[in-house]
Design a protein around this motif. Structure first.
Motif, mmCIF file in Angstrom:
data_model
loop_
_atom_site.group_PDB
_atom_site.id
_atom_site.type_symbol
_atom_site.label_atom_id
_atom_site.label_comp_id
_atom_site.label_asym_id
_atom_site.label_seq_id
_atom_site.Cartn_x
_atom_site.Cartn_y
_atom_site.Cartn_z
ATOM 1 N N VAL A 146 -1.423 14.656 2.143
ATOM 2 C CA VAL A 146 -0.854 13.301 2.231
ATOM 3 C C VAL A 146 -1.431 12.564 3.443
ATOM 4 N N LEU A 147 -1.501 13.224 4.591
ATOM 5 C CA LEU A 147 -2.056 12.580 5.783
ATOM 6 C C LEU A 147 -3.530 12.228 5.609
ATOM 7 N N PHE A 148 -4.284 13.112 4.983
ATOM 8 C CA PHE A 148 -5.698 12.832 4.737
ATOM 9 C C PHE A 148 -5.859 11.606 3.845
ATOM 10 N N ASN A 149 -5.086 11.528 2.768
ATOM 11 C CA ASN A 149 -5.188 10.379 1.873
ATOM 12 C C ASN A 149 -4.713 9.094 2.539
ATOM 13 N N TYR A 150 -3.689 9.167 3.376
ATOM 14 C CA TYR A 150 -3.223 7.985 4.089
ATOM 15 C C TYR A 150 -4.298 7.476 5.041
ATOM 16 N N CYS A 151 -4.923 8.389 5.795
ATOM 17 C CA CYS A 151 -5.988 7.985 6.718
ATOM 18 C C CYS A 151 -7.190 7.432 5.962
ATOM 19 N N HIS A 152 -7.466 8.007 4.809
ATOM 20 C CA HIS A 152 -8.608 7.561 4.013
ATOM 21 C C HIS A 152 -8.395 6.153 3.450
ATOM 22 N N SER A 153 -7.154 5.821 3.088
ATOM 23 C CA SER A 153 -6.886 4.519 2.485
ATOM 24 C C SER A 153 -6.225 3.542 3.452
ATOM 25 N N TYR A 154 -6.255 3.804 4.752
ATOM 26 C CA TYR A 154 -5.571 2.961 5.736
ATOM 27 C C TYR A 154 -6.129 1.542 5.743
ATOM 28 N N LYS A 155 -7.445 1.406 5.623
ATOM 29 C CA LYS A 155 -8.054 0.081 5.661
ATOM 30 C C LYS A 155 -7.549 -0.786 4.504
ATOM 31 N N GLU A 156 -7.470 -0.226 3.318
ATOM 32 C CA GLU A 156 -6.977 -0.980 2.167
ATOM 33 C C GLU A 156 -5.501 -1.312 2.317
ATOM 34 N N LEU A 157 -4.723 -0.385 2.891
ATOM 35 C CA LEU A 157 -3.298 -0.636 3.070
ATOM 36 C C LEU A 157 -3.048 -1.754 4.075
ATOM 37 N N THR A 158 -3.777 -1.756 5.176
ATOM 38 C CA THR A 158 -3.585 -2.816 6.165
ATOM 39 C C THR A 158 -4.052 -4.160 5.620
ATOM 40 N N HIS A 159 -5.065 -4.152 4.763
ATOM 41 C CA HIS A 159 -5.523 -5.393 4.160
ATOM 42 C C HIS A 159 -4.414 -5.998 3.295
ATOM 43 N N GLU A 160 -3.668 -5.172 2.570
ATOM 44 C CA GLU A 160 -2.562 -5.665 1.750
ATOM 45 C C GLU A 160 -1.402 -6.127 2.614
ATOM 46 N N TRP A 161 -1.146 -5.456 3.739
ATOM 47 C CA TRP A 161 -0.038 -5.845 4.598
ATOM 48 C C TRP A 161 -0.250 -7.222 5.209
ATOM 49 N N LEU A 162 -1.493 -7.618 5.443
ATOM 50 C CA LEU A 162 -1.770 -8.874 6.090
ATOM 51 C C LEU A 162 -1.714 -10.078 5.148
ATOM 52 N N HIS A 163 -1.632 -9.836 3.842
ATOM 53 C CA HIS A 163 -1.550 -10.933 2.876
ATOM 54 C C HIS A 163 -0.143 -11.545 2.894
ATOM 55 N N LYS A 164 -0.106 -12.858 2.726
ATOM 56 C CA LYS A 164 1.162 -13.544 2.591
ATOM 57 C C LYS A 164 1.376 -13.823 1.102
ATOM 58 N N TYR A 165 2.546 -13.504 0.598
ATOM 59 C CA TYR A 165 2.819 -13.612 -0.824
ATOM 60 C C TYR A 165 3.621 -14.869 -1.151
ATOM 61 N N HIS A 166 3.410 -15.935 -0.423
ATOM 62 C CA HIS A 166 4.089 -17.189 -0.745
ATOM 63 C C HIS A 166 3.163 -18.358 -0.596
#
Length: 88
Positions: free
Chosen positions: A68-88
């Protein structure tokens, strides 16, 4: 007092700080040496946590947590990109 064990045969925890560069240079960094190191690590882990008389969930849960930690670190860039989007 000098150690009677050659530096090459010492384990990492037995090496003194001054001997560390020489110890690292004596390691086998060929593909065969690296594969052997992974194999020794796997057998050590297997015999300590999996191949026991009264085993528990500790061995398997460590593998799952590492996965789980390996996959989280591997996909961190994509996850932070989604967090920075505004959905309104």
């Amino acid at each position: 007092m000098a150690s009677s064990i050659p530096v090459k045969e010492k384990k990492l925890m037995e090496v003194k700080v001054g001997e560390l560069p020489g110890w690292i240079l004596m390691r086998d960094f060929t593909p065969k040496g690296i594969a052997g190191a992974f194999q020794r690590g796997y057998y050590r882990y297997y015999n300590k946590y999996i191949n026991v008389k009264e085993g528990g969930v500790a061995g398997i849960s460590m593998v799952l947590v590492a996965y789980v930690l390996f996959n989280y670190c591997h996909s961190y860039k994509e996850l932070t990109h989604e967090w920075l989007h505004k959905y309104h």
